[in-house]
Every structure is written in C-alpha cells, then in structure tokens.
Design an enzyme around this catalytic site. Structure first.
Site, PDB file in Angstrom:
ATOM      1  N   ASP A 222       0.873  -1.177   0.000  1.00  0.00           N
ATOM      2  CA  ASP A 222       0.000   0.000   0.000  1.00  0.00           C
ATOM      3  C   ASP A 222       0.902   1.216   0.000  1.00  0.00           C
ATOM      4  OD1 ASP A 222      -1.856   1.984   0.347  1.00  0.00           O
ATOM      5  OD2 ASP A 222      -3.013   0.899   1.885  1.00  0.00           O
ATOM      6  N   GLU A 224      -0.229   4.233  -0.978  1.00  0.00           N
ATOM      7  CA  GLU A 224      -1.277   5.276  -0.951  1.00  0.00           C
ATOM      8  C   GLU A 224      -1.841   5.519  -2.348  1.00  0.00           C
ATOM      9  OE1 GLU A 224      -3.936   6.283   0.134  1.00  0.00           O
ATOM     10  OE2 GLU A 224      -3.113   7.166   1.977  1.00  0.00           O
ATOM     11  N   ASN A 225      -3.172   5.475  -2.358  1.00  0.00           N
ATOM     12  CA  ASN A 225      -3.917   5.568  -3.607  1.00  0.00           C
ATOM     13  C   ASN A 225      -3.523   4.457  -4.566  1.00  0.00           C
ATOM     14  OD1 ASN A 225      -5.345   7.895  -2.789  1.00  0.00           O
ATOM     15  ND2 ASN A 225      -3.557   9.145  -3.285  1.00  0.00           N
ATOM     16  N   GLY A 299      -4.109   4.132   5.467  1.00  0.00           N
ATOM     17  CA  GLY A 299      -3.495   5.367   5.960  1.00  0.00           C
ATOM     18  C   GLY A 299      -4.504   6.427   6.350  1.00  0.00           C
ATOM     19  N   ASP A 300      -5.678   6.411   5.691  1.00  0.00           N
ATOM     20  CA  ASP A 300      -6.736   7.386   5.985  1.00  0.00           C
ATOM     21  C   ASP A 300      -7.772   6.808   6.952  1.00  0.00           C
ATOM     22  OD1 ASP A 300      -7.914   5.512   4.383  1.00  0.00           O
ATOM     23  OD2 ASP A 300      -8.521   6.897   2.797  1.00  0.00           O
ATOM     24  N   HIS A 419     -24.949 -13.634  11.951  1.00  0.00           N
ATOM     25  CA  HIS A 419     -25.103 -12.255  12.416  1.00  0.00           C
ATOM     26  C   HIS A 419     -25.188 -11.323  11.215  1.00  0.00           C
ATOM     27  CE1 HIS A 419     -20.784 -11.176  11.835  1.00  0.00           C
ATOM     28  NE2 HIS A 419     -20.532 -12.390  12.275  1.00  0.00           N
ATOM     29  N   ASN A 421     -25.831  -7.010  10.760  1.00  0.00           N
ATOM     30  CA  ASN A 421     -26.005  -5.763  11.532  1.00  0.00           C
ATOM     31  C   ASN A 421     -26.037  -6.063  13.033  1.00  0.00           C
ATOM     32  OD1 ASN A 421     -25.977  -4.070   9.349  1.00  0.00           O
ATOM     33  ND2 ASN A 421     -28.223  -4.077   9.117  1.00  0.00           N
ATOM     34  N   ASP A 438     -20.283 -15.095   8.537  1.00  0.00           N
ATOM     35  CA  ASP A 438     -21.315 -14.576   9.447  1.00  0.00           C
ATOM     36  C   ASP A 438     -22.002 -15.698  10.234  1.00  0.00           C
ATOM     37  OD1 ASP A 438     -20.772 -12.104   8.361  1.00  0.00           O
ATOM     38  OD2 ASP A 438     -22.642 -11.957   7.209  1.00  0.00           O
ATOM     39  N   HIS A 466     -28.974 -12.373  24.494  1.00  0.00           N
ATOM     40  CA  HIS A 466     -30.394 -12.033  24.457  1.00  0.00           C
ATOM     41  C   HIS A 466     -30.589 -10.695  25.162  1.00  0.00           C
ATOM     42  CE1 HIS A 466     -31.462 -13.090  28.691  1.00  0.00           C
ATOM     43  NE2 HIS A 466     -30.476 -13.957  28.563  1.00  0.00           N
ATOM     44  N   ASP A 491     -26.227 -12.736  30.214  1.00  0.00           N
ATOM     45  CA  ASP A 491     -26.978 -12.722  28.949  1.00  0.00           C
ATOM     46  C   ASP A 491     -26.259 -13.456  27.820  1.00  0.00           C
ATOM     47  OD1 ASP A 491     -28.718 -11.154  30.382  1.00  0.00           O
ATOM     48  OD2 ASP A 491     -28.326  -9.298  29.272  1.00  0.00           O
TER      49      ASP A 491
END
Ligand code: NAG
Ligand code: NAG
Length: 501
Positions: A222, A224-225, A299-300, A419, A421, A438, A466, A491
């Site tokens: 990486d 950058e860009n 980096g960002d 799962h 969200n 997930d 729960h 829980d």
C-alpha cells in the site's frame, strides 16, 4: 599437529548464534536494525524480557501487561488467561520491543470514522487468534472490520524517500476485499495526503488497484492511492495467491527501488514476487513517506478489512535479501501452529441441541426463531412440536472455519444462524464467503460459569446475547444498547441440552 577448528566448525558456531538470535538481532547484524518491533506472540530480540502487549478486561476495565515466559521467548498466554478468566479482554497496546517507543494503540478517527462513539476504531479481542509456537500457546491480533491500531507520532521511522524494510507474519486464510489490512508506514494525519505517502504491507483480495495470479489473497504494497503487486501493468502474474495458514510478508523500499517477498511462515524460504523500480505514476518516485505506523487499517483510517497479525517489524535501511532469508528461517523455527478455538461443553457435530438462557428471570427461555428473527421463547416438554423445532439446532462444522461451529435450523434445513447488523438472523446459506463467516461461531466455557458463551468467529469481541428477548451479537461495554456491560456475562451464557426436537 595440534587440532584447529575447521571452517565447518566455525560456520556451525556462526549458524547457531544466528539461530539463537531473534528477528531484530538478525536485522541488526545485517546493518538494518529494527526501529519498531511488534508481536503479541513472542519476543523479537533474543534478550527481550519486557512487555509485549497490554490487555484490558471487561469486568472492571483494569489492564495488565503480558511479557515473554523467558528472555527471547513466547508470550505468557497463561497470564492473559488468568487475568481474563470469566470476562472479556481486549488488546489495548502492542508494545514496541525496539526501544524506540513506537507502541501501537487504538487508531483514532481519520478521513474515515471507526465504530467507537468518538470515531476511533475498535480494539481486537485478546482471544480471537490462539496459536502455538514450538508447542506453547500464544495469541495473535485478530482484526475484524472496524478494528485498527496506530501510532501517528512514531520516531525514527523512514520519512520521504529514505529506505526501510518490514516483515509481518499473518494468517494466510483470514482476509477480505475491504480496504485495507495493512502493517507499516503511513500518514501522520490519518488522512490521505497523496501518492507515495505510505509504504505498508497489504494482505487481502482487494482487486481495485493491483492484482496477482489467481483470485487472491495477495501480498501487495500500500503506497497510498494504490495497492501494488509490482510495477506496471497492474497485474503481476509473479505475485501468487496465498493459501498457507501462516504467511510471512516482506515489503521493502528505497530510492526508486522496492520489493515484495513472501513465504509459508511454517516452512520453506522466501520467494521474490517483485523487485524493481517504483510505479511510474507521479508521486511514487521519489516517495513522501510520513513515518506513522498502522496495523489493520489504511493510511486514511479506511477500516473495512480483516486479517490476523502475529508479529512484524520495521527497519531503518533496505534489508538485504540474505537478511530477510535469515529472518524467514527464524520464523519457521518459531514453529507457528494452530490450536483449539473452542472450550467448554463439547457440542457434537450432527447432534441436535437447545440453548437455554441463564439470566435470572429468563431461565425458561430458549434460543429460537420466528421466521428470520432469532429470539428467545419459553419452551418446555409440553410445548407444540412446531415450537420445539423452532428452538432446536443441528450442530454443524463451522462453515468458514472447521475449528468452530455453525447452527442449522431444525425446521428449516439449509438455514443457519448468522449475524447481520449485529442481530442474529436465520437465513438460507447462499454459499458465499460472507455468509459462511457470518454463520461461524466458536463456543467457549460460559462467562458466568454456566454452559457456553458463543462468540462470532469473525468478530470475536461479540457473543450470542439475548436482550429484550431478541438476540444479538453483543460486545461487552460496546456502543449499542445490546452491548450493555450490565448483565453481560449472564446474557451471553447459555445452558446446552439435547434438542427438544
Ligand atoms: C421477555 O421475557 C421475560 C421473561 O420471560 C418476560 O417477562 C417479558 O415479558 C418478555 N418481554 C418481551 C418484550 O417479550
Ligand atoms: C468499562 O468501560 C465501558 C466503556 O467506557 C463502560 O461501558 C463499562 O460500564 C465499564 N465497565 C465497568 C465494569 O466499569
């Protein structure tokens, strides 16, 4: 004639010194010393006895540091297990072993916000990436999307076009296409300040900038860009798809010169995937490196990626291939291997189970579903057959990782708890890598001492929880209402029995 040491004997003595040395001792001998050395699994200098990392536990928010068992040795995982018993733990600091003070801590908000309320990134679970080194247990840093570490005030790192090297040992099977699972040199502002302002290891199957052979995942740099698999054009057929469980990644760069090298971290030697000139696009020659250090993010502060980091260093100067090769031999000698991801009551593959809430006042409620919603419902031996089936789950081998489990609905074959969200849902398996991840969960001994707590493989800070009789993947003390620290252990602890149906 008096006996004289043979050349062979001298070579052997030199060799055993090198084998006793840690990776950073080897880089020092090669004239390119480490200016940052990070690992939660082991000391990276032969003489290092200091703190490797810090963990914070959920029960009282206190911290402790984990050191090697002996000078130059493997991390004291037992000390972590004892400190974190019956609660959750996060990795708060990964200490720099090089003496330059370049510790990594929770990454702050950058151009992109993290999931924390102040825009910072999440911290990693301390238990998401257990391994053994020469048979001794240690924990890596399991980076889920949203997780990141950073030091924007690092000292003695390469700036501008100055030469540096870096390597990291990663999990070659834990990746995605998000931007960007990186380790290395980045912007001090957490903003994208332009081409050539970064130089970091990237690992994953993002194909938006560069690609290698096959469908990935690939080691790229990486800068950058751009994620670069080589120079130009964008595809470098000599940059292979990685399939080894443990992967050694090497990136190094100096004036109009850089290289990508990689190897199975458990055997064999490094191959050079690219070695040559800088990319032709403007901004990469000369480079404008800024010298911050990142782990798990771009980096960002782009934080959509996932991966696992075990150890890594950054050097001053451009390490020779010979030095890299000695470091790879040292990594192989550390003998990284997998170990169990689960604990607590055994859940037999193929068996039908029901999971009962253990929170006082809710102990007649079982994990069940109403259509796609996974919830808790009151179930007993006199319930209808339909309700009994809604509250029964077939244990399957983990769809994304066979060291963990998946839970298939008894009444809706082919549908699994996943799962989405952070809610638990019952959805048909669409065969995708995302669905498989997930729907993969790793049971461990119940946090309140009863039954099992079931954590998400891909987000090991999150457990079946729960809340208002609906179920979520909750993290202890996180930002959502279902992350509330109050009653968390109860829980997320479920008594396991033979399925109602
Ligand atoms: C949740 O379960 C508890 C215990 O069974 C019950 O008293 C309460 O009414 C339920 N609440 C909702 C919103 O279903
Ligand atoms: C620990 O800190 C978190 C986040 O600030 C908070 O939600 C939680 O209540 C704290 N837990 C304890 C036991 O103090």
């Amino acid at each position: 004639m008096s006996p004289r040491p043979s050349l062979f004997g001298l070579a052997l003595a030199a060799m055993s010194t090198l084998i006793a040395a840690g990776p950073c001792d080897l880089y020092s001998s090669g004239g390119t010393p480490c200016i940052a050395a990070h690992s939660t699994t082991r000391a990276l200098y032969n003489a290092f006895t200091g703190a490797l990392y810090q963990v914070k536990r959920g029960s009282d928010n206190t911290t402790t540091t984990i050191a090697p068992l002996s000078a130059g040795g493997v991390a004291n995982a037992a000390a972590q297990d004892s400190f974190c018993a019956s609660t959750t733990c996060l990795i708060t600091i990964i200490y720099d072993q090089s003496g330059h003070g370049n510790h990594l801590a929770q990454a702050p908000k950058g151009a992109f916000s993290g999931p924390e309320s102040n825009g910072a990134d999440n911290l990693a679970s301390a238990i998401g990436a257990p391994v053994t080194l020469n048979g001794q247990k240690a924990y890596g840093v399991f980076v889920s999307p949203g997780t990141g570490y950073r030091n924007n005030a690092a000292k003695d790192t390469a700036k501008g076009d100055v030469a540096e090297g870096m390597y990291a040992v990663l999990d070659g099977t834990h990746y995605n296409g998000g931007c960007c699972f990186d380790y290395g040199n980045a912007e001090t502002s957490s903003l994208d300040t332009g081409n050539g302002h970064m130089e970091a290891i990237y690992f994953g199957d993002n194909s938006g900038w560069g690609t290698g052979a096959g469908s990935g995942p690939w080691l790229m740099a990486d800068l950058e860009n751009g994620l670069f698999s080589g120079s130009d054009p964008k595809n470098n057929a000599a940059d292979p798809s990685i399939s080894s469980r443990f992967f050694t990644a090497v990136v190094k760069g100096g004036p109009n010169q850089w290289a990508l090298r990689g190897a199975n971290a458990a055997s064999g030697s490094l191959s050079t995937y690219y070695s040559g000139v800088r990319p032709k696009a403007s901004g990469y020659n000369p480079m404008s490196k800024e010298g911050a250090i990142i782990l798990g993010i771009g980096g960002d502060n782009s934080n959509g990626a996932q991966g696992t980091f075990y150890e890594g260093v950054m050097t001053t100067g451009y390490p020779s291939d010979a030095t890299d090769n000695l470091v790879q031999a040292n990594v192989v000698g550390a003998r990284y291997a997998t170990t169990s991801l689960t604990s607590g009551p055994a859940l037999a593959i193929g068996s039908s189970i029901s999971l009962r809430a253990t929170t006082a006042g809710y102990t007649t409620r079982y994990l069940a579903h109403t259509g796609a919603t996974v919830n808790t419902q009151i179930v007993s031996s006199s319930s209808s057959t339909g309700l009994k089936q809604q509250a029964s789950w077939t244990v399957r081998s983990g769809l994304a990782n066979s060291a963990c489990l998946s839970f298939e609905s008894k009444d809706t074959a082919g549908s699994y708890i996943r799962h989405y969200n952070w809610e638990l849902q019952l959805n048909a398996n669409d065969g995708s890598k995302q669905f498989h991840e997930d729907a993969t969960f790793c049971p461990q001994a119940g946090l309140n001492g009863q039954g099992s707590s079931i954590r998400a493989w891909s987000f090991p800070t999150r457990f079946f929880r729960h809340y208002n009789n609906v179920t979520y993947t909750g993290s202890n003390g996180g930002v959502h209402f279902y992350d509330a620290a109050t009653s968390f252990n109860n829980d997320v602890s479920w008594a396991i029995s033979t399925g109602f149906a």
